[in-house]
Write a protein that holds these residues in place. Structure first.
Motif, short mmCIF file in Angstrom:
data_model
loop_
_atom_site.label_atom_id
_atom_site.label_comp_id
_atom_site.label_asym_id
_atom_site.label_seq_id
_atom_site.Cartn_x
_atom_site.Cartn_y
_atom_site.Cartn_z
N GLN D 179 0.81 -1.22 0.00
CA GLN D 179 0.00 0.00 0.00
C GLN D 179 0.84 1.27 0.00
O GLN D 179 0.39 2.32 -0.44
CB GLN D 179 -0.92 0.03 1.24
N THR D 200 8.05 6.07 -0.03
CA THR D 200 8.24 5.07 -1.09
C THR D 200 9.70 4.63 -1.16
O THR D 200 10.60 5.45 -1.22
CB THR D 200 7.80 5.65 -2.45
N HIS E 177 3.06 -3.93 -10.83
CA HIS E 177 3.75 -2.68 -10.51
C HIS E 177 3.02 -1.95 -9.37
O HIS E 177 3.62 -1.50 -8.40
CB HIS E 177 3.79 -1.81 -11.77
N SER E 178 1.70 -1.87 -9.50
CA SER E 178 0.91 -1.16 -8.49
C SER E 178 0.99 -1.85 -7.13
O SER E 178 1.08 -1.20 -6.08
CB SER E 178 -0.54 -1.08 -8.96
N ARG F 170 -5.94 15.53 -0.16
CA ARG F 170 -4.86 14.69 0.32
C ARG F 170 -5.23 13.21 0.28
O ARG F 170 -4.40 12.35 -0.08
CB ARG F 170 -4.48 15.10 1.75
N GLU F 174 -3.09 10.61 -1.94
CA GLU F 174 -2.52 9.41 -1.33
C GLU F 174 -3.06 8.14 -1.98
O GLU F 174 -2.38 7.12 -1.99
CB GLU F 174 -2.75 9.40 0.18
N HIS F 177 -0.78 7.83 -4.81
CA HIS F 177 0.52 7.44 -4.27
C HIS F 177 0.54 5.94 -3.98
O HIS F 177 1.48 5.22 -4.34
CB HIS F 177 0.78 8.26 -3.00
N SER F 178 -0.51 5.46 -3.33
CA SER F 178 -0.57 4.06 -2.95
C SER F 178 -0.62 3.14 -4.18
O SER F 178 0.01 2.09 -4.23
CB SER F 178 -1.81 3.82 -2.08
N GLN F 179 -1.36 3.58 -5.20
CA GLN F 179 -1.52 2.74 -6.38
C GLN F 179 -0.30 2.79 -7.30
O GLN F 179 -0.05 1.84 -8.04
CB GLN F 179 -2.75 3.18 -7.20
N THR F 180 0.46 3.89 -7.28
CA THR F 180 1.50 4.07 -8.29
C THR F 180 2.88 4.35 -7.72
O THR F 180 3.86 4.31 -8.47
CB THR F 180 1.16 5.29 -9.17
N GLY F 181 2.99 4.67 -6.44
CA GLY F 181 4.28 5.11 -5.91
C GLY F 181 4.64 6.53 -6.30
O GLY F 181 5.75 6.98 -6.03
N ASP F 183 3.99 10.43 -5.69
CA ASP F 183 3.46 11.24 -4.60
C ASP F 183 3.48 12.71 -5.01
O ASP F 183 4.48 13.40 -4.81
CB ASP F 183 4.33 10.98 -3.35
N HIS F 185 1.88 16.31 -4.35
CA HIS F 185 1.03 17.04 -3.41
C HIS F 185 -0.02 17.83 -4.21
O HIS F 185 0.30 18.45 -5.21
CB HIS F 185 1.89 17.99 -2.57
N THR F 200 7.60 5.17 -9.99
CA THR F 200 7.75 4.79 -8.58
C THR F 200 8.78 5.67 -7.88
O THR F 200 9.89 5.85 -8.37
CB THR F 200 8.19 3.31 -8.46
N GLY F 201 8.41 6.22 -6.75
CA GLY F 201 9.34 7.00 -5.95
C GLY F 201 9.36 8.48 -6.26
O GLY F 201 10.04 9.24 -5.56
N VAL F 203 8.47 12.23 -5.98
CA VAL F 203 7.87 13.11 -4.97
C VAL F 203 7.83 14.52 -5.53
O VAL F 203 8.86 15.04 -5.96
CB VAL F 203 8.70 13.10 -3.66
N THR F 221 12.88 13.49 -7.08
CA THR F 221 12.33 14.26 -5.96
C THR F 221 12.37 15.75 -6.28
O THR F 221 13.43 16.28 -6.59
CB THR F 221 13.14 14.01 -4.68
#
Lengths: 297, 297, 297, 297, 297, 297
Positions: D179, D200, E177-178, F170, F174, F177-181, F183, F185, F200-201, F203, F221
């Protein structure tokens, strides 16, 4: 939202302040019907594990799986009993802890009765198989016969009724009524080897007593003579006593605090409000002489 | 768990060793009721695609979607038939491969009958529309009439019964019974243009034969005279033969291996156990003269 | 797939081109039954919030939660009405925008009637409590009595019927019929304090009028005399008028455009096709003298 | 099915006899993943009742409802522990009764730790609020922050790991990993006021020890130096010890059995395999001098 | 609805006529994502029956149950392939019958590959167990390791990719991936005994080739050097070839059409765009000398 | 329950009185996460109807169906906004009616922005197709690319953020974020034609500003330099400004309130905390010279 829609919404919200009997916005406890229905499914697994195996996947060994099913059903029963007890005035003043204690004892007593209930259902199954030439095998009766389904729920609801649990027995018996058209009040007393065929329209009233090996067909009423007395009749005997080995055919009515003796046969559409001695056959007199038969030509 | 609770659980587990008819912990196959109910939903999509479109999202083109629905229903039917066949002693000794083969042939035969079933249902729909002044249009009948629903399930269950599949036909017909109060045994033989109104309490027994254009109202029983013979009567003709263009009004009973001729009308509450020639109207004699009317004052 | 299976599939697809009444592959709109059933659940929350609280988790304050429930139900009702209106020929030619407009007005009118419906249901609840000695408290009636459930759905469906919405009222009333065996046509007119006991098999026809404080028991038919006229009878009065404070016991039939006066009592199994003056008790004459009683020995 | 399809099916069935590691057809017990996920949902209700109220409808009083939620979670935990214990060789030889006994004790110990876990989570929540300027309020952190979600699951899984329950802790921590992308081994030891931002790619290995008030950003690895030793390293310390009040910025790696002293700051992308004394700041040297910057023209 | 709300709705409906790429109101076929996800669940039952037993209740015998699961998965795969093929221009002109034929052949080929896929997964499972000291037993890897989950889905998706099925392989790999943060393109070629640890952030590009016994840690990229060429690069080799027995530690990147020889070890955070000969260890030079370490005081 | 179990339960109930931050038993309103997730599904139907058609069955005409979907989504959005507003101190004192009014206006504004959002997403889709040689067609991107999924949710959440709705943006971001990595804002500002690969990763911080035609790869990032200031930094600019036509390769970090000029390319793993003028390429200096390469022999 349009103004007029909003007015309609507000009118409904305001209507809840109207002092009606149905004007409850909150109930501290409430025996949720859907929860009772899933408890019934769990209890079918408890009673007939091979036929209604648990959906759970935690164990493949059937005994382990059954143990988990029984424990799960016990917990849910206890919670439902906790939610139902405050509906009865006797419990309204009890603390939550006392109600939880009481619910635990009732639940344990209920589950101790399960072997006895299973023994009764075994006789019911055999009675249906013996009585219905269309029954191909016992599995079919267990899986598909509305009569057996209704009797099973009655026997469970009756145990709860004996334990004086409010609400739950009636929700259970109405579940059976809704699924089968068979309306057996959980307060009725019914002996072993009970046989119901087709069943739609059967009514068995609250203070009815039924012996062993009785057969009922569709549309039979074992009811009260008149309910004009309303709540003043509460708890009084007002339904029939049916002896053992009695068969009552479709559409017959036996009303009031009468007794049908052992071994009687009551024919279709017969209407009885008085006692019938044992080993008597009662049918409509000249039922077919009464017909008017006209050729259409 | 408290010790006493644990004892209750153990007592139930032990009770399964009691040698009862219902004491099964495992069944190698078992036609799961919920699976039969979802197969019925799939079959309604197969029969009436525009009214019960598939929920699947794989195709928007209705013909492609219907093809997928049919194939899905065929697979599920085959698996259900595989699970049901071993319930019949004739199949108990077969290898799994043989049962699978047999189930494939039965399923194919069932689906080959679908166009014939749809042709019959078309006549039933028209008959209901012609017969019920409250019917606003045919769509309403198809979507909301319990009579049409029960007849549809009967026609499907009857095909399976003809193919000698155990268990499934009865589970299907009890589904209709539970939803509508109409109890038609899948073994009954019913001609086209069959009309049921209201329907609650109707019973049509296993060896009943019904002609074309017959109308039944609520509470009609086409049943057996007595079932005292029990299993010894199995497979014997014990239900009526109803000719074509017969109307049977609410609450009437026709019992036993009797024949009601073509074109007859049977009035409300009539009770018949003998043959009635064609084109006859049978009603209760002086049904209203029989009443006792008292002024309350 | 095997060739023969594929042929079976193709035969079904081809069969949809056969020119049958049921041969629809697409319907532009369609009042989905499952959606009507969930709307009914939402309407039960609207009517009896404390008993059927919303499952939604957006608000803990019951008034806020109820407001959301009402708005949700209004939207779903409007969409269902939009999908149902084109089933009626009067709307078939309207543009989508016009239908949406019309659906909005109908929905608003329906929700404006909710306080009135709640006031009626309050009288029904009290009537059942007064009439049934087995009723332990009002909550039990509200949560478990099929009579109250069927009356509630009738009162909702009747409002929609008055607003001339096609399809939906009938789908609603058949929902109640399926769950309870009580078949009240949404076109019937029923006064306050209506009491149904047991209920299985009750039929109340489309043009029936029922006064205040009426009690019906299981198996009562308030029906038409003959439906031979079929669609030609559409919209004509063909069902009884029942006065106020009338009690009709189990299995009785009142047929045709007759009138039962205020304060009458109609006994079990009575069959009436003519007017009965006020304050009259009608029972079967010598109902029990008519029996043939034989000792089995 | 076509012959070739049937061959493909048979080849798969036969393949299960191939003596592979993955060739299991039956497992007597098995901690079903979906059941662990729903247990986690129940445990979130136990920990944060106001935020994740039970969906159950049996009680409106929050304390009563919470009690039912806790009891339900205890039963499900006990059953999951029963299904998981036999996965560990130590329990393989125990009788079912002994395993049930053991599972009961483990479950009770787990729930006794809940107040301690809640106290720790309270410090974590405050640490995140203090550390993240984008956090608008504590409710937002509790409902939407992946860091807090992952820490919560870690703290629960860690308690089960301490109780030496096989399988369940890892299934729980992989749930959080899936998650959030945050992979904390349940064997790690983590002090109060733990703060994870974005998260992550974070990896915290099995034998890691983390002090109080530590902050980790996305992509931080607290891992082993090399895993070439494979199973021979099992149980040996091979991950870092992180002191209190340490901040480790995004992408940094601390590998092997090293110690980062209290109060250190580890900069982005830093790669460390040796001890760092307390109150030290470690960053990449001239991280930006290292860049090659070219005008594109 | 208020006028302004209605305008907002209408503006959205009108916006669909805007000639955008995303302006589709209907797609004749469409491989529904939820259906692909449930197919994946069915395929996990096909591959690892003892661990992911079917939820179906039609058979208790595991071989019978597995057969039903395989057949069900075959049908669903065939339907999904039918819905996906028209997404590829090569199939756009085919008739439905031709597409159905093609889908049947592809599906059969896919299921014929299942034993080969299972043999590969067996080597993967063993490789993970050998490589991870935290792995307690093989069941834990099978049930809880994201690396094994992602490899399993890759191996299934790769078979479909080889069969040139559009859409489905990518939807499958994005599912993995997800769930895991591991992004392996289904076009990549990966040998046996493949080991992934932690895995979050791993990227394996479309034309990557990986030998036998390779280990990848979190954050490893096997990617393209630059994608500035966009669609003009389609189908061209642009990703690395990794020899056998190669280990690549966390955060390393190997970019472009380079070759890493057999037996190499690539250290953490290494960035490589050229060929590396066999049996070479590549690490960051003086990775820790590069740090700037300051005492905070 | 055993005494010791009961003590564990009671200890948890008592623990809620402990004065902790997390000690809430009731929240008057609460934006339920599951409801936000289903709203997101509805919004995907609103944005991309042909790809995510409504599951509803009330209309087959896609425009009618889309209208119903939009209206349903508007109602659910309004209710969610009503439940979220009181989380913000500004709204805490408002009456329910005022909050409902405000929620209505916010919702309407949100839906008026949908055509603008769809126009932006159209440019994003084209940018991904142009940039990724592995993309076979636009449908694949829409249905399966995590980058496009995350951008879509960002664009929706950003609109709500602009409307100053608490909590919901938010929870939405999120979800992505949870489904794909990935994030992002919801407060970030992102221009058209935004391209994310793998993702993935990634930000993207709260006060980031991104121009037109920017490409981001996995692990990038765009963050703050230090968050030591905690809540004191709230609302201050602390994230980068990225010009148009900038590409940032995998693993690069741009931190603090810096500016990357139009047309820049930032290489893999680059770490930047200062401004970069337009049209500059920044890569790691001698990134590969830095490696230590040892033959293993």
């Amino acid at each position: 939202m349009q103004r007029s829609d909003r007015q309609a919404v507000d009118a409904i919200l305001n209507d809840y302040a109207g002092g009606r009997l149905i004007d409850r916005m909150e109930m501290p406890h409430r025996p949720d019907k859907e929860s009772v229905y899933s408890l019934l499914e769990e209890l079918f697994s408890v009673l007939f594990y091979g036929y209604y195996p648990s959906k759970a996947r935690l164990a493949d060994d059937p005994t382990d799986a059954l143990r988990m099913v029984v424990e799960e059903a016990m917990l849910h029963m206890r919670h439902l009993v906790m939610s139902a007890l405050p509906c009865d005035a006797r419990y309204a003043a009890m603390s939550t802890a006392e109600i939880a204690e009481e619910a635990g004892e009732i639940t344990e007593a209920f589950f101790r009765s399960i072997p006895r209930v299973r023994a009764l259902l075994d006789t019911d199954l055999q009675a249906i198989f013996n009585g219905d030439p269309a029954a191909e095998n016992r599995d079919e009766i267990l899986l598909a016969y509305p009569g057996f389904y209704a009797i099973t729920i009655y026997r469970l609801a009756h145990e709860l009724q004996m334990l004086q649990v409010p609400m739950l027995p009636r929700i259970m018996s109405e579940r059976a009524h809704s699924q089968t058209g068979i309306d057996i009040h959980p307060g009725a007393t019914i002996g072993p080897s009970f046989f119901i065929d087709h069943g739609t329209g059967i009514v068995v009233g609250e203070t009815t007593v039924i012996g062993e090996g009785v057969k009922l067909y569709q549309g039979v009423t074992l009811g009260a003579l008149s309910t004009r007395g309303g709540q003043s009749l509460r708890g009084k005997r007002r339904h029939p006593t049916i002896g053992s080995s009695v068969t009552i055919y479709a559409g017959a009515s036996v009303l009031g605090d009468t007794t049908i003796g052992d071994g009687c046969t009551i024919g279709s559409n017969v209407f009885i409000t008085r006692d019938i001695p044992a080993d008597t056959t009662v049918t409509m007199q000249d039922q077919e002489l009464n017909l008017r038969i006209r050729d259409r030509h």
